[in-house]
Design a protein around this motif. Structure first.
Motif, short mmCIF file in Angstrom:
data_model
loop_
_atom_site.label_atom_id
_atom_site.label_comp_id
_atom_site.label_asym_id
_atom_site.label_seq_id
_atom_site.Cartn_x
_atom_site.Cartn_y
_atom_site.Cartn_z
N ILE A 304 -12.20 149.12 105.42
CA ILE A 304 -12.05 147.95 106.35
C ILE A 304 -10.78 148.40 107.44
CG2 ILE A 304 -11.58 145.65 106.77
CD1 ILE A 304 -12.82 144.97 104.17
N VAL A 305 -9.80 148.95 106.88
CA VAL A 305 -8.66 149.31 107.73
C VAL A 305 -9.03 150.35 108.76
CG1 VAL A 305 -6.39 150.33 107.86
CG2 VAL A 305 -6.96 148.52 106.15
N ARG A 306 -9.88 151.45 107.97
CA ARG A 306 -10.08 152.39 108.92
C ARG A 306 -11.30 152.35 109.97
NH1 ARG A 306 -11.13 155.08 104.54
NH2 ARG A 306 -13.28 155.06 104.54
N ASN A 307 -12.09 151.55 109.73
CA ASN A 307 -13.24 151.08 110.58
C ASN A 307 -12.82 150.09 111.61
OD1 ASN A 307 -14.95 153.14 109.39
ND2 ASN A 307 -15.55 151.98 107.96
N TYR A 308 -11.82 149.08 111.30
CA TYR A 308 -11.89 148.09 112.15
C TYR A 308 -10.45 147.96 112.64
CZ TYR A 308 -16.29 146.43 110.49
OH TYR A 308 -17.83 146.43 110.16
N PHE A 309 -9.18 148.58 112.22
CA PHE A 309 -7.96 148.46 112.59
C PHE A 309 -7.29 149.70 113.02
CE2 PHE A 309 -9.16 144.84 109.69
CZ PHE A 309 -8.71 143.80 110.37
#
Length: 309
Positions: A304-309
């Protein structure tokens, strides 16, 4: 002791549904005329039997008595004095209506259906920029006589609807496990990190992890607002003076009524609480959960961090 509202409240026999304006009903009972009739119709199949047997209060009158208790949190005697019935009647009515409303919890408290999930995720994304979220989770405590607390675990959505609840009396094991597919739930740092339950980074090491924590915190504000609205609408939840099972039924009844109020857009009418003030006390220690996190749990959050933040 006579409630301050006793000076302006007439007895139930004076037909408050006809006498009061909607604003006055909101102030005293937290619901308007049409809402009270809707609630009465919901519980009528069960309570009608009791009414016929006792040849006394109508279903509408029973609903008004219980709503006045939920809204004020006063002693039964104070509630009875303010609406023209005796203490024992208030006790019996609150118990019966709470059991009946609690039995409807699965009808009014449920996760979004498949056709509602996309809209739920979109609302959470707009609220705090957290993707793929279908709920926020938190526990709450309701104090009862003897200073014990009932553990409540709530999951809510961006509209402040309660979508899942677990109510436990003292000595019960608190359960954090909610199996759910098609989305994630956001929990505080005391919850375990699971593939479907996202918790914040305890010590973010990158700007992206810090941004994740910020979005996580902004999104979880929904559950804090929900808890605040629940206790403002039903002051009885600040302190209860009945046995644990009775407390659980009252809590579940208020949860059902909260969702009814939310879905029907019932305004939140603040009122000076005429319940006796309770002494300050130390915060309860939150329930602890297993932190046996697996690599896959971290992998979901990292993705989630890699793809959205």
């Amino acid at each position: 002791r006579i409630s301050s509202l006793a000076l302006v409240c007439c007895s139930l026999r004076s037909k408050p549904l006809e006498q009061y304006t909607n604003e006055e009903l909101y102030a005293r009972f937290r619901f308007g005329n049409a809402d009270i009739k809707y609630i009465a119709d919901l519980v009528r199949p069960e309570l009608q039997r009791r009414t016929r047997r006792s040849h006394s209060l109508s279903v509408e009158e029973q609903v008004l008595i219980a709503l006045r208790f939920y809204a004020s949190g006063s002693f039964y005697q104070v509630v009875g004095d303010s609406i023209g019935v005796d203490k024992s009647t208030v006790s019996k009515v609150v118990k019966a209506l709470s059991v009946t409303l609690a039995s409807l919890v699965n009808q009014f408290v449920c996760f979004p259906r498949d056709d509602q999930i996309s809209q739920t995720k979109r609302k959470f994304l707009l609220l705090g920029s957290m993707p793929n979220t279908i709920g926020v989770i938190e526990w709450e405590y309701i104090n009862r006589k003897g200073r014990h607390s009932i553990n409540i675990q709530l999951v809510g959505d961006a509209d402040l609807l309660i979508t899942n609840c677990v109510v436990k009396w003292p000595g019960s094991v608190h359960n954090a496990r909610i199996l759910r597919e098609n989305g994630i739930i956001l929990g505080g740092s005391a919850y375990p990190l699971l593939p479907w339950l996202m918790t914040p980074f305890l010590a973010p090491n990158t700007p992206e992890q810090a941004h994740f924590n910020t979005a996580h915190s902004k999104t979880r504000c929904a559950i804090e607002r929900l808890n605040g609205v629940l206790k403002r609408r039903f002051a009885c939840l600040n302190y209860l003076r009945v046995e644990p099972q009775g407390v659980c039924n009252i809590i579940l009844a208020c949860i059902v009524l909260h969702n009814i109020a939310t879905k029907r857009n019932v305004p939140l009418c603040d009122e000076v609480n005429d319940a006796p003030a309770e002494p300050a006390e130390n915060e309860d220690i939150p329930p602890t959960f297993s932190q046996n996190e697996r690599v896959t749990d971290h992998a979901v959050r990292d993705a989630i961090v890699r793809n959205y933040f």
